[in-house]
Motif scaffolding. Sequence first.
Motif, PDB file in Angstrom:
ATOM      1  N   ASP A 179       0.900  -1.224  -0.005  1.00  0.00           N
ATOM      2  CA  ASP A 179       0.160  -0.103   0.008  1.00  0.00           C
ATOM      3  C   ASP A 179       0.884   1.122  -0.176  1.00  0.00           C
ATOM      4  OD1 ASP A 179      -1.779   1.913   0.245  1.00  0.00           O
ATOM      5  OD2 ASP A 179      -2.672   1.250   2.187  1.00  0.00           O
ATOM      6  N   SER A 180       0.924   1.782  -1.094  1.00  0.00           N
ATOM      7  CA  SER A 180       1.762   3.073  -1.095  1.00  0.00           C
ATOM      8  C   SER A 180       1.440   4.316  -0.741  1.00  0.00           C
ATOM      9  CB  SER A 180       2.079   3.553  -2.899  1.00  0.00           C
ATOM     10  OG  SER A 180       0.634   3.705  -3.365  1.00  0.00           O
ATOM     11  N   ALA A 198       8.525   7.718   5.140  1.00  0.00           N
ATOM     12  CA  ALA A 198       9.778   8.589   4.431  1.00  0.00           C
ATOM     13  C   ALA A 198      10.787   8.633   5.440  1.00  0.00           C
ATOM     14  CB  ALA A 198       9.066   9.601   4.028  1.00  0.00           C
ATOM     15  N   GLY A 199      10.989   8.152   6.565  1.00  0.00           N
ATOM     16  CA  GLY A 199      12.230   8.198   7.506  1.00  0.00           C
ATOM     17  C   GLY A 199      13.189   7.468   6.877  1.00  0.00           C
ATOM     18  N   GLY A 200      14.265   7.528   7.807  1.00  0.00           N
ATOM     19  CA  GLY A 200      15.700   6.986   7.345  1.00  0.00           C
ATOM     20  C   GLY A 200      16.002   7.851   5.961  1.00  0.00           C
ATOM     21  N   GLN A 201      16.451   7.012   5.132  1.00  0.00           N
ATOM     22  CA  GLN A 201      17.078   7.508   3.676  1.00  0.00           C
ATOM     23  C   GLN A 201      15.964   7.519   2.683  1.00  0.00           C
ATOM     24  OE1 GLN A 201      20.775   5.366   3.078  1.00  0.00           O
ATOM     25  NE2 GLN A 201      21.791   7.128   3.267  1.00  0.00           N
ATOM     26  N   ARG A 202      14.608   6.833   3.047  1.00  0.00           N
ATOM     27  CA  ARG A 202      13.823   6.815   2.038  1.00  0.00           C
ATOM     28  C   ARG A 202      13.350   7.963   1.334  1.00  0.00           C
ATOM     29  NH1 ARG A 202      12.772   3.838   6.312  1.00  0.00           N
ATOM     30  NH2 ARG A 202      12.807   1.414   6.203  1.00  0.00           N
ATOM     31  N   GLN A 203      13.071   8.918   2.042  1.00  0.00           N
ATOM     32  CA  GLN A 203      12.660  10.258   1.156  1.00  0.00           C
ATOM     33  C   GLN A 203      14.004  10.869   0.504  1.00  0.00           C
ATOM     34  OE1 GLN A 203       9.607  11.656   1.055  1.00  0.00           O
ATOM     35  NE2 GLN A 203      10.510  12.709  -0.673  1.00  0.00           N
ATOM     36  N   GLU A 204      15.238  10.675   0.981  1.00  0.00           N
ATOM     37  CA  GLU A 204      16.104  11.261   0.253  1.00  0.00           C
ATOM     38  C   GLU A 204      16.245  10.174  -0.829  1.00  0.00           C
ATOM     39  OE1 GLU A 204      20.950  10.973   0.670  1.00  0.00           O
ATOM     40  OE2 GLU A 204      19.797  11.287   2.612  1.00  0.00           O
ATOM     41  N   ILE A 205      16.215   9.023  -0.855  1.00  0.00           N
ATOM     42  CA  ILE A 205      16.264   8.085  -2.101  1.00  0.00           C
ATOM     43  C   ILE A 205      15.439   8.460  -3.175  1.00  0.00           C
ATOM     44  CG2 ILE A 205      16.555   5.920  -3.141  1.00  0.00           C
ATOM     45  CD1 ILE A 205      17.679   5.082  -0.258  1.00  0.00           C
ATOM     46  N   LEU A 239       8.992   1.708  -2.374  1.00  0.00           N
ATOM     47  CA  LEU A 239       9.851   2.733  -3.172  1.00  0.00           C
ATOM     48  C   LEU A 239       9.458   2.769  -4.535  1.00  0.00           C
ATOM     49  CD1 LEU A 239      11.724   5.139  -2.097  1.00  0.00           C
ATOM     50  CD2 LEU A 239      13.609   3.746  -3.255  1.00  0.00           C
ATOM     51  N   ILE A 240       9.465   1.761  -5.248  1.00  0.00           N
ATOM     52  CA  ILE A 240       9.157   1.515  -6.840  1.00  0.00           C
ATOM     53  C   ILE A 240       7.646   2.232  -6.917  1.00  0.00           C
ATOM     54  CG2 ILE A 240       8.510   0.299  -8.826  1.00  0.00           C
ATOM     55  CD1 ILE A 240      11.121  -1.457  -7.964  1.00  0.00           C
ATOM     56  N   SER A 241       6.677   1.674  -5.910  1.00  0.00           N
ATOM     57  CA  SER A 241       5.352   1.906  -6.007  1.00  0.00           C
ATOM     58  C   SER A 241       5.100   3.335  -5.685  1.00  0.00           C
ATOM     59  CB  SER A 241       4.662   1.184  -4.956  1.00  0.00           C
ATOM     60  OG  SER A 241       3.227   1.235  -4.981  1.00  0.00           O
ATOM     61  N   ARG A 267      25.431   5.302 -10.582  1.00  0.00           N
ATOM     62  CA  ARG A 267      25.093   5.835  -9.290  1.00  0.00           C
ATOM     63  C   ARG A 267      24.543   4.429  -8.302  1.00  0.00           C
ATOM     64  NH1 ARG A 267      25.959  10.850  -9.833  1.00  0.00           N
ATOM     65  NH2 ARG A 267      25.180  11.865 -11.743  1.00  0.00           N
ATOM     66  N   LEU A 268      25.247   4.242  -7.559  1.00  0.00           N
ATOM     67  CA  LEU A 268      24.802   3.263  -6.495  1.00  0.00           C
ATOM     68  C   LEU A 268      23.983   3.900  -5.051  1.00  0.00           C
ATOM     69  CD1 LEU A 268      27.667   0.630  -6.563  1.00  0.00           C
ATOM     70  CD2 LEU A 268      25.290   0.646  -7.617  1.00  0.00           C
ATOM     71  N   LEU A 269      22.664   3.592  -4.790  1.00  0.00           N
ATOM     72  CA  LEU A 269      22.132   4.026  -3.658  1.00  0.00           C
ATOM     73  C   LEU A 269      21.859   2.890  -3.017  1.00  0.00           C
ATOM     74  CD1 LEU A 269      19.978   6.754  -5.336  1.00  0.00           C
ATOM     75  CD2 LEU A 269      22.076   7.127  -3.890  1.00  0.00           C
ATOM     76  N   ARG A 270      22.414   2.877  -1.724  1.00  0.00           N
ATOM     77  CA  ARG A 270      21.781   1.762  -0.773  1.00  0.00           C
ATOM     78  C   ARG A 270      20.714   2.258  -0.044  1.00  0.00           C
ATOM     79  NH1 ARG A 270      25.822  -1.575  -2.222  1.00  0.00           N
ATOM     80  NH2 ARG A 270      27.654  -1.049  -2.521  1.00  0.00           N
ATOM     81  N   SER A 271      19.524   1.306  -0.009  1.00  0.00           N
ATOM     82  CA  SER A 271      18.553   1.610   0.789  1.00  0.00           C
ATOM     83  C   SER A 271      18.559   0.912   2.166  1.00  0.00           C
ATOM     84  CB  SER A 271      17.249   1.314   0.186  1.00  0.00           C
ATOM     85  OG  SER A 271      17.193  -0.027  -0.380  1.00  0.00           O
TER      86      SER A 271
END
Length: 184
Positions: free
Chosen positions: A18-19, A24-31, A59-61, A180-184
Amino acid sequence: MYQSFYGMNQLPFDSSLDSTCFFAGGQRQEILDALLYFTERGEKMVVITGESGVGKTALISVLQLRLPERVSRVQLTGPYLMQQELQEALLSYLSIRTEYGDDSQSILTNYLQEISDQTAPLLLIVDDAHKLSQASLSFLLSLAETSTSQRPLVRLMLFGMPDLSKMLLLSLIHISEPTRLLRS
């Protein structure tokens, strides 16, 4: 029973995605912001890696909901073990009909080249990209490397487990710009 007690509108810990419940905490919003920026800049490729359960699919959703309508995109989910299966899936998503025995790679490349002057490059979002065969991954990388008028035919967003980074390093395709590598 506890749903009304705690004032919940829906059951917690539902296994369906459920999107609207995106945290959005952690790095989720930044990513997410970086991915949206990526779509505006038109770079060739971005790779998101993380362990199972960290929220790559969520995140994709959310990304799909926030992408502007003008961004032409295809999302592939699940393993395409063979390069031919991947090519046929892309053709199907793009509503391109082929006949048995047709060279699907040439048809796909020609189609992308034909539309490249009229539209922005196709954004190809691949979830579970670590399940791709090395040949399929190399095919996707070659699509991203193929360009017309200084623009790539396809822009890639690859999401997968940390093994995906190793697969990219093993690829026979040389990427001319840094990945570019982003780690979630």
